[in-house]
Design a protein around this motif. Sequence first.
Motif, PDB file in Angstrom:
ATOM      1  N   GLU A   1       1.153  -0.909  -0.113  1.00  0.00           N
ATOM      2  CA  GLU A   1       0.021   0.587  -0.383  1.00  0.00           C
ATOM      3  C   GLU A   1       1.302   1.608   0.139  1.00  0.00           C
ATOM      4  OE1 GLU A   1      -2.282   1.915   3.049  1.00  0.00           O
ATOM      5  OE2 GLU A   1      -3.431   0.664   2.241  1.00  0.00           O
TER       6      GLU A   1
ATOM      7  N   GLN B   1       1.317   3.880  -2.779  1.00  0.00           N
ATOM      8  CA  GLN B   1       0.287   5.079  -2.813  1.00  0.00           C
ATOM      9  C   GLN B   1       1.560   6.296  -3.377  1.00  0.00           C
ATOM     10  OE1 GLN B   1      -2.150   6.363  -1.724  1.00  0.00           O
ATOM     11  NE2 GLN B   1      -2.846   6.939  -0.060  1.00  0.00           N
TER      12      GLN B   1
ATOM     13  N   CYS C   1      -4.540   7.533  -8.162  1.00  0.00           N
ATOM     14  CA  CYS C   1      -5.683   7.462  -7.084  1.00  0.00           C
ATOM     15  C   CYS C   1      -4.966   8.041  -5.106  1.00  0.00           C
ATOM     16  CB  CYS C   1      -6.159   6.208  -7.892  1.00  0.00           C
ATOM     17  SG  CYS C   1      -5.614   4.943  -7.719  1.00  0.00           S
ATOM     18  N   ASP C   2      -5.718   7.482  -4.514  1.00  0.00           N
ATOM     19  CA  ASP C   2      -5.299   7.312  -3.164  1.00  0.00           C
ATOM     20  C   ASP C   2      -5.462   5.776  -2.970  1.00  0.00           C
ATOM     21  OD1 ASP C   2      -5.531   7.375  -0.234  1.00  0.00           O
ATOM     22  OD2 ASP C   2      -6.209   8.741   0.064  1.00  0.00           O
TER      23      ASP C   2
ATOM     24  N   THR D   1      -5.152   4.407  -0.507  1.00  0.00           N
ATOM     25  CA  THR D   1      -6.289   4.190   0.972  1.00  0.00           C
ATOM     26  C   THR D   1      -7.422   3.850   0.690  1.00  0.00           C
ATOM     27  OG1 THR D   1      -5.913   6.090   1.273  1.00  0.00           O
ATOM     28  CG2 THR D   1      -4.339   4.947   2.167  1.00  0.00           C
ATOM     29  N   LYS D   2      -7.502   4.595  -0.165  1.00  0.00           N
ATOM     30  CA  LYS D   2      -9.599   4.586  -0.467  1.00  0.00           C
ATOM     31  C   LYS D   2     -10.208   3.541  -0.737  1.00  0.00           C
ATOM     32  CE  LYS D   2     -10.110   8.961   0.559  1.00  0.00           C
ATOM     33  NZ  LYS D   2      -9.997  10.949  -0.281  1.00  0.00           N
TER      34      LYS D   2
ATOM     35  N   GLY E   1     -11.540   0.016  -2.932  1.00  0.00           N
ATOM     36  CA  GLY E   1     -12.427  -1.152  -2.616  1.00  0.00           C
ATOM     37  C   GLY E   1     -11.989  -2.466  -3.095  1.00  0.00           C
TER      38      GLY E   1
ATOM     39  N   GLN F   1     -11.631   0.748  -9.845  1.00  0.00           N
ATOM     40  CA  GLN F   1     -10.332   1.927 -10.056  1.00  0.00           C
ATOM     41  C   GLN F   1      -9.438   2.212 -11.347  1.00  0.00           C
ATOM     42  OE1 GLN F   1     -12.676   4.997  -8.190  1.00  0.00           O
ATOM     43  NE2 GLN F   1     -11.149   5.743 -10.467  1.00  0.00           N
TER      44      GLN F   1
ATOM     45  N   LYS G   1      -8.782  -3.225  -4.382  1.00  0.00           N
ATOM     46  CA  LYS G   1      -8.017  -3.552  -3.584  1.00  0.00           C
ATOM     47  C   LYS G   1      -8.761  -5.250  -3.484  1.00  0.00           C
ATOM     48  CE  LYS G   1      -6.812  -3.434   1.840  1.00  0.00           C
ATOM     49  NZ  LYS G   1      -6.568  -2.225   2.425  1.00  0.00           N
TER      50      LYS G   1
ATOM     51  N   GLY H   1     -12.665   9.345 -10.423  1.00  0.00           N
ATOM     52  CA  GLY H   1     -12.459   8.831  -8.876  1.00  0.00           C
ATOM     53  C   GLY H   1     -10.778   8.404  -9.247  1.00  0.00           C
TER      54      GLY H   1
ATOM     55  N   ASP I   1      -5.383  11.770  -7.244  1.00  0.00           N
ATOM     56  CA  ASP I   1      -6.088  12.926  -5.999  1.00  0.00           C
ATOM     57  C   ASP I   1      -5.082  13.411  -5.525  1.00  0.00           C
ATOM     58  OD1 ASP I   1      -5.743  12.871  -2.435  1.00  0.00           O
ATOM     59  OD2 ASP I   1      -7.580  11.902  -2.466  1.00  0.00           O
TER      60      ASP I   1
ATOM     61  N   LYS J   1      -3.496  13.455  -1.645  1.00  0.00           N
ATOM     62  CA  LYS J   1      -2.521  12.609  -1.024  1.00  0.00           C
ATOM     63  C   LYS J   1      -1.248  12.600  -0.485  1.00  0.00           C
ATOM     64  CE  LYS J   1      -1.941   9.057  -4.765  1.00  0.00           C
ATOM     65  NZ  LYS J   1      -0.898   8.747  -3.938  1.00  0.00           N
TER      66      LYS J   1
END
Length: 254
Positions: free
Chosen positions: A24, A28, A33-34, A36-37, A39, A43, A62, A158, A161, A164
Amino acid sequence: MNDSLNPSPMPQFQQLTIQGDDAEKFLQGQLTCDVTKLGLSYQAAAIGNLKGRIEFGIWIKKQAEKHYDVVISADCADGLKAHLNKYGAFSKFETSAPTPIYPCVLADEPTFSHKDTHNTPEDTQAWMQSSIAMGNYWITSTTQGEFQPQELRLHQRGGMDYDKGCYLGQEVIARIYFKSAPKAFLHYVQGSSDVPAEGEKLGKIQVVNAIANGQDTQQGFEALVVARPEHLTDSDLTIMELPLALQADVARLK
């Protein structure tokens, strides 16, 4: 039409799995993108180069704790694995070898499946048509380094970010976002000529992805292109509507 370029064949995709204690944190510092967000749904995201342009266009989800699945155009997969191994040499994670994954449309959304039943030209054709209509571009080796993420409206999907922290190309990307705006950006269009190739320039308009309009290639094409609005107005292309979320101004809301 540039005779040195050929219309793109049906795209193929591969998946890499990234797992480990530092997965992670490492991702990052790489992705737009972020992480940590994320799913369980794919994405759209990107890894930029130092010029702030998309080097690797990906979809990521994830799968489990410390476990991420990344989908990328098959002709970029080995390059992505080499990139991850280079920048992650001192981080604790492992990257799998690329394995095939198949584009398809499920529940009216373009997505990917490991099932061989979706490994058909019909599934790929449906995915391409749906993706182009929805602004779901794909980057191949031909278009690596060609586009800035904001030009492709990735922030409206989306996939970016701005809060971040640092990642590859972040300084250039953030400068465009906070201090200016792309003059050329993603549009969905129809044309009446032969299907153009990925990356091909139609005057001052650059093709991202294109597909024949129906089964008969003589009926024209549909495409995602990056262009200034005034250049489209002066062209013989017909501007089509993207989804509502992608119709907003690409500039930052003040």
